[in-house]
Design a protein around this motif. Sequence first.
Motif, mmCIF file in Angstrom:
data_model
loop_
_atom_site.group_PDB
_atom_site.id
_atom_site.type_symbol
_atom_site.label_atom_id
_atom_site.label_comp_id
_atom_site.label_asym_id
_atom_site.label_seq_id
_atom_site.Cartn_x
_atom_site.Cartn_y
_atom_site.Cartn_z
ATOM 1 N N UNK A 364 0.781 -1.180 0.096
ATOM 2 C CA UNK A 364 0.019 0.124 0.081
ATOM 3 C C UNK A 364 0.867 1.194 0.117
ATOM 4 N N UNK A 365 1.893 1.227 0.881
ATOM 5 C CA UNK A 365 2.777 2.392 0.757
ATOM 6 C C UNK A 365 3.591 2.653 -0.428
ATOM 7 N N UNK A 366 3.838 1.342 -1.134
ATOM 8 C CA UNK A 366 4.587 1.738 -2.461
ATOM 9 C C UNK A 366 3.521 2.099 -3.394
ATOM 10 N N UNK A 367 2.249 1.752 -3.624
ATOM 11 C CA UNK A 367 1.113 2.158 -4.334
ATOM 12 C C UNK A 367 0.841 3.841 -4.118
ATOM 13 N N UNK A 368 0.968 4.113 -2.860
ATOM 14 C CA UNK A 368 0.721 5.534 -2.715
ATOM 15 C C UNK A 368 1.690 6.272 -2.986
ATOM 16 N N UNK A 369 2.960 5.995 -2.961
ATOM 17 C CA UNK A 369 3.975 6.534 -3.577
ATOM 18 C C UNK A 369 3.871 6.861 -5.031
ATOM 19 N N UNK A 370 3.186 5.807 -5.730
ATOM 20 C CA UNK A 370 3.013 5.771 -7.132
ATOM 21 C C UNK A 370 2.065 6.943 -7.065
ATOM 22 N N UNK A 371 1.111 7.526 -6.448
ATOM 23 C CA UNK A 371 -0.104 8.204 -6.689
ATOM 24 C C UNK A 371 -1.488 7.497 -6.126
ATOM 25 N N UNK A 372 -1.439 6.417 -5.774
ATOM 26 C CA UNK A 372 -2.698 5.804 -5.341
ATOM 27 C C UNK A 372 -2.995 6.342 -4.145
ATOM 28 N N UNK A 373 -4.455 6.455 -3.724
ATOM 29 C CA UNK A 373 -4.956 7.113 -2.612
ATOM 30 C C UNK A 373 -5.923 6.386 -2.079
ATOM 31 N N UNK A 374 -5.923 5.440 -1.449
ATOM 32 C CA UNK A 374 -6.854 4.234 -1.014
ATOM 33 C C UNK A 374 -8.036 4.934 -0.043
ATOM 34 N N UNK A 375 -7.643 6.324 0.542
ATOM 35 C CA UNK A 375 -8.713 6.696 1.586
ATOM 36 C C UNK A 375 -10.142 6.817 0.956
ATOM 37 N N UNK A 376 -10.215 7.328 -0.283
ATOM 38 C CA UNK A 376 -11.323 7.614 -0.802
ATOM 39 C C UNK A 376 -11.814 6.570 -1.812
ATOM 40 N N UNK A 377 -11.262 5.318 -1.995
ATOM 41 C CA UNK A 377 -11.413 4.233 -2.771
ATOM 42 C C UNK A 377 -11.493 3.007 -1.908
ATOM 43 N N UNK A 378 -12.448 2.650 -1.175
ATOM 44 C CA UNK A 378 -12.492 1.634 -0.500
ATOM 45 C C UNK A 378 -12.618 0.245 -1.185
ATOM 46 N N UNK A 379 -13.550 0.349 -2.319
ATOM 47 C CA UNK A 379 -13.641 -0.793 -3.072
ATOM 48 C C UNK A 379 -12.304 -1.260 -3.642
ATOM 49 N N UNK A 380 -11.415 -0.543 -4.161
ATOM 50 C CA UNK A 380 -10.054 -1.063 -4.665
ATOM 51 C C UNK A 380 -9.128 -1.394 -3.521
ATOM 52 N N UNK A 381 -9.358 -0.738 -2.227
ATOM 53 C CA UNK A 381 -8.624 -1.325 -1.152
ATOM 54 C C UNK A 381 -9.231 -2.690 -0.825
ATOM 55 N N UNK A 382 -10.391 -3.123 -0.754
ATOM 56 C CA UNK A 382 -11.112 -4.326 -0.404
ATOM 57 C C UNK A 382 -10.577 -5.441 -1.413
ATOM 58 N N UNK A 383 -10.524 -5.133 -2.613
ATOM 59 C CA UNK A 383 -10.148 -6.066 -3.801
ATOM 60 C C UNK A 383 -8.554 -6.351 -3.552
ATOM 61 N N UNK A 384 -7.761 -5.475 -3.017
ATOM 62 C CA UNK A 384 -6.369 -5.738 -2.839
ATOM 63 C C UNK A 384 -6.165 -6.483 -1.627
ATOM 64 N N UNK A 385 -6.943 -6.323 -0.504
ATOM 65 C CA UNK A 385 -6.976 -7.108 0.551
ATOM 66 C C UNK A 385 -7.230 -8.542 0.312
ATOM 67 N N UNK A 386 -8.445 -8.694 -0.247
ATOM 68 C CA UNK A 386 -8.818 -10.020 -0.426
ATOM 69 C C UNK A 386 -7.865 -10.714 -1.563
ATOM 70 N N UNK A 387 -7.368 -10.115 -2.656
ATOM 71 C CA UNK A 387 -6.598 -10.916 -3.228
ATOM 72 C C UNK A 387 -5.313 -11.375 -2.449
ATOM 73 N N UNK A 388 -4.812 -10.528 -1.510
ATOM 74 C CA UNK A 388 -3.768 -11.034 -0.607
ATOM 75 C C UNK A 388 -4.036 -12.248 0.024
ATOM 76 N N UNK A 389 -5.258 -12.270 0.788
ATOM 77 C CA UNK A 389 -5.442 -13.014 1.954
ATOM 78 C C UNK A 389 -6.438 -13.979 1.547
ATOM 79 N N UNK A 390 -7.135 -14.011 0.485
ATOM 80 C CA UNK A 390 -8.225 -14.860 0.130
ATOM 81 C C UNK A 390 -7.896 -15.335 -1.292
#
Length: 539
Positions: A364-390
């Motif tokens: 997440x830190x690396x993606x935010x350094x690239x310009x991503x900002x997950x605070x306003x994009x909960x769906x993209x964050x959820x997909x990222x978490x589910x991909x990693x853990x499920x």
Amino acid sequence: MPTSVKIFDTTLRDGTQGEGISLSVEDKIKIARKLDELGVHYIEGGWPGSNSKDIEFFDRVRDMKFANAKITAFGSTRRKDIRAEDDINLNRLIDSGVKVATIFGKSWDFHVHTAIQTTLEENLAMIYDSVRYLKSKGLEVIYDAEHFFDGFKNNSDYALQTIRKAQDAGADWIVLCDTNGGSLPGEISSIVKAVKENISTPVGIHAHNDCELGVANSLAAVQAGAGQVQGTINGYGERCGNANLSSIIPNLQLKLHYNVISEAQLASLTQVSRYVSEIANSHMPVNQPYVGNAAFAHKGGIHVSAILKDASTYEHIAPELVGNKQRVLVSELAGQSNVLVKAQELNLDFANEPQKTKEIIEKIKDLEHQGYQFEGADASLELLLRETFEGLEEIFTLESFKMIVEKTANRAVVSEAIVKVKVHGETIYTAAEGNGPVNALDNALRKALLQYYPDIQQAHLTDYKVRVLDEKDATAGKVRVLMETTDFNHSWNTLGVSSNIIEASWYALVDSLRYALLGRTRVEPAAREQQERLGLVNH
């Protein structure tokens, strides 16, 4: 000192004087209904002597029933050198059918001489005659002493004379107005106390926010003895706005322990505030106290670790008291606690995966350094978490897409997208036009997926924002695209980042549709054809 405080809402009148705020008659009726549900005591509907829109509003609400609020009409004292009985504006207040009239008059001798250009004696007569005339017609009369605090500071004797005249004529309330919004809380407090020593009529406060003190001044006035507070939802109003009732109401009730509205009504405050914002088509600041989306949002890892133990470590009230909710943000500042809280929200078991938790934080830190900002994009964050853990089923993969944007001398711009994707091992090649390249891309991708996932037709794009991240690079800069999508039951936000706006849009669009399809059942094309023949699926 009063134990209860009356709330006078002027969103429909003073609030509409704010830049960019315009309400139709229908809008005003909707907001009035919502304010009544909130439990405000007075709703100022407008000035029936100023425009036909307000006249129509009062005509329409004349026979409506309101459970908590009294509808009030606004006007001024009579014009100079005429009888109150002959004043058109005063008679329009009476003809509006309201039971309560609010009129303003001059308290500052400077305004008497400069603004209305009359004598101090005539101004006193204008106040007395106007209040007396409205009272003779059976109305409750609220007298707004315009510029009272400036007037008191410049000529206290005359300012007090003006409100005594209103009292002598029978005013039910005398509201002291900080019309220019330039007073400080200490001044407000001492002047309200001085007024309370000189008149017996109940006192109110009407503050403006030009020094960012509208709320503070209103609270100071109440603590000094004022029993009514005038303001607007979200602080809408002329110049810097009016005192913000969305903050005043919970401050009065939860901090100062006055009786204002019921607990159930207070719990609807956030919903009412956001409803008014939507009707007014006005952006609501995320950091607005009590009701803003970020009012109870936590980002720093230390903060989140603490609220996991006890929310009161970083929250001054329980957000549910005002109908808001706690949010935990995941960003480059996130610690392990942030991810754990997010996992709990998604019912993911991270407890036995400490290494993966650290990995996702670094990702997440690396993606935010690239310009991503997950605070306003909960769906993209959820997909990222589910991909990693499920692990997530790969619904489709891109093979290629091509955009064609054509403009000719005799035609409007035409956008066409050609998309080649692989869906469950089968290559699908589709093309579609759209209202702009992103819409064309959306249409083409949906066309490819629809035969497998017919439910996708329920989801549609509702908002699209682009932010340039490297402004110094001008048109060559990296951009972040934020999309909002809804399926009529709920909404979700996704994002994409690239130096190419179409590619950034593609990433956001892919996440949007992937999120829409979470948990959806895939339909084989052959089965879909059979469903269509039987009329079970919409084309």
